[in-house]
Scaffold this motif. Sequence first.
Motif, short mmCIF file in Angstrom:
data_model
loop_
_atom_site.label_atom_id
_atom_site.label_comp_id
_atom_site.label_asym_id
_atom_site.label_seq_id
_atom_site.Cartn_x
_atom_site.Cartn_y
_atom_site.Cartn_z
N PRO A 111 0.82 -1.22 0.00
CA PRO A 111 0.00 0.00 0.00
C PRO A 111 0.85 1.26 0.00
O PRO A 111 1.97 1.28 0.49
CB PRO A 111 -0.81 -0.11 1.30
N ALA A 112 0.28 2.32 -0.59
CA ALA A 112 0.89 3.65 -0.59
C ALA A 112 -0.11 4.63 -0.01
O ALA A 112 -1.33 4.47 -0.18
CB ALA A 112 1.29 4.06 -2.00
N ALA A 113 0.38 5.66 0.66
CA ALA A 113 -0.50 6.63 1.30
C ALA A 113 -1.30 7.45 0.29
O ALA A 113 -2.46 7.77 0.51
CB ALA A 113 0.31 7.57 2.19
N ASP A 114 -0.68 7.78 -0.85
CA ASP A 114 -1.34 8.67 -1.80
C ASP A 114 -1.29 8.16 -3.24
O ASP A 114 -1.11 8.92 -4.18
CB ASP A 114 -0.74 10.06 -1.72
N GLY A 115 -1.46 6.87 -3.40
CA GLY A 115 -1.44 6.28 -4.74
C GLY A 115 -1.94 4.86 -4.70
O GLY A 115 -2.26 4.33 -3.63
N PRO A 116 -2.00 4.22 -5.87
CA PRO A 116 -2.52 2.85 -5.92
C PRO A 116 -1.60 1.80 -5.31
O PRO A 116 -2.02 0.68 -5.07
CB PRO A 116 -2.72 2.59 -7.41
N GLY A 117 -0.34 2.14 -5.04
CA GLY A 117 0.54 1.18 -4.40
C GLY A 117 2.00 1.38 -4.78
O GLY A 117 2.34 2.24 -5.60
N ILE A 118 2.84 0.56 -4.15
CA ILE A 118 4.28 0.59 -4.42
C ILE A 118 4.69 -0.83 -4.80
O ILE A 118 4.51 -1.76 -4.01
CB ILE A 118 5.08 1.04 -3.18
N ARG A 119 5.22 -0.99 -6.00
CA ARG A 119 5.70 -2.30 -6.44
C ARG A 119 7.13 -2.48 -5.96
O ARG A 119 8.02 -1.69 -6.27
CB ARG A 119 5.67 -2.43 -7.96
N TYR A 120 7.35 -3.52 -5.16
CA TYR A 120 8.68 -3.85 -4.64
C TYR A 120 9.26 -4.99 -5.46
O TYR A 120 8.58 -5.98 -5.73
CB TYR A 120 8.60 -4.29 -3.18
N ASN A 121 10.51 -4.86 -5.83
CA ASN A 121 11.27 -5.92 -6.48
C ASN A 121 12.58 -6.05 -5.70
O ASN A 121 13.41 -5.15 -5.75
CB ASN A 121 11.54 -5.59 -7.95
N LEU A 122 12.72 -7.14 -4.96
CA LEU A 122 13.88 -7.36 -4.10
C LEU A 122 14.71 -8.50 -4.66
O LEU A 122 14.21 -9.62 -4.80
CB LEU A 122 13.43 -7.68 -2.67
N GLN A 123 15.97 -8.21 -4.98
CA GLN A 123 16.90 -9.22 -5.47
C GLN A 123 17.95 -9.43 -4.39
O GLN A 123 18.59 -8.48 -3.95
CB GLN A 123 17.56 -8.74 -6.76
N LEU A 124 18.11 -10.68 -3.98
CA LEU A 124 19.10 -11.05 -2.98
C LEU A 124 20.16 -11.94 -3.63
O LEU A 124 19.82 -12.89 -4.34
CB LEU A 124 18.45 -11.84 -1.83
N TRP A 125 21.43 -11.62 -3.39
CA TRP A 125 22.54 -12.44 -3.89
C TRP A 125 23.43 -12.82 -2.74
O TRP A 125 23.66 -12.03 -1.83
CB TRP A 125 23.41 -11.67 -4.90
N LYS A 126 24.00 -14.01 -2.83
CA LYS A 126 25.02 -14.44 -1.88
C LYS A 126 26.19 -14.94 -2.72
O LYS A 126 26.02 -15.81 -3.57
CB LYS A 126 24.51 -15.53 -0.96
N GLU A 127 27.36 -14.36 -2.50
CA GLU A 127 28.54 -14.76 -3.25
C GLU A 127 28.92 -16.19 -2.92
O GLU A 127 28.57 -16.71 -1.86
CB GLU A 127 29.72 -13.82 -2.94
N LEU A 128 29.63 -16.82 -3.80
CA LEU A 128 29.99 -18.22 -3.61
C LEU A 128 30.84 -18.45 -2.37
O LEU A 128 30.85 -19.54 -1.81
CB LEU A 128 30.70 -18.76 -4.85
N ASP A 129 31.55 -17.40 -1.91
CA ASP A 129 32.35 -17.56 -0.69
C ASP A 129 31.47 -17.62 0.55
O ASP A 129 31.93 -17.92 1.63
CB ASP A 129 33.40 -16.46 -0.56
N GLY A 130 30.15 -17.32 0.37
CA GLY A 130 29.22 -17.40 1.49
C GLY A 130 29.32 -16.25 2.46
O GLY A 130 28.62 -16.20 3.45
N ILE A 131 30.18 -15.28 2.17
CA ILE A 131 30.39 -14.18 3.10
C ILE A 131 29.66 -12.92 2.63
O ILE A 131 28.90 -12.32 3.36
CB ILE A 131 31.89 -13.90 3.29
#
Length: 165
Positions: A61-81
């Motif tokens: 939801p957004a206070a003054d509009g039809p909404g907020i589209r969230y796109n969350l990309q998560l990456w984890k490097e191969l070293d795991g750190i």
Amino acid sequence: MKKIVIALAVLSVFACRNRNHNNNTSTSDELLQIEASTNSALLDPVADNPRREVIYEGVLPAADGPGIRYNLQLWKELDGIDSVYNLDMTYLEAENGEDKTFSSKGEWRTVHHLTDGDRVIIYRLIPNSDDRPMELLLRGDSLKFLDQDRRLIQSEHNYTLVRIK
């Protein structure tokens, strides 16, 4: 060594919980207890993903509009750190009917939170900017936004992102 790290993490969680405890509202443990019972497998989709990339989306939801589209990309490097994220927040019809997108980038961490003996997984997004960190509760193939006191947001509106990749 692994047992020592886990013990220190548990002590850290309890120290933070005791410092932030508020007797006037439900505790985060009470609200997350509901989620813990439905999160029995506790699989971390990023750690368990051979590509080390997971994407979540949703319209909040957004206070003054039809909404907020969230796109969350998560990456984890191969070293795991190194764990990095990119969050695009598109405010729908924000300026003269046109969408406007803001981005946040930074690191993220997995937090294992104990609630009455049950364990839940929380992703903590730490932006490169001066913005406040965000925390999201992992529940199956979705993430639920938590408030600053690590409680589920109590609303009739949707505060959930769903895994798309």
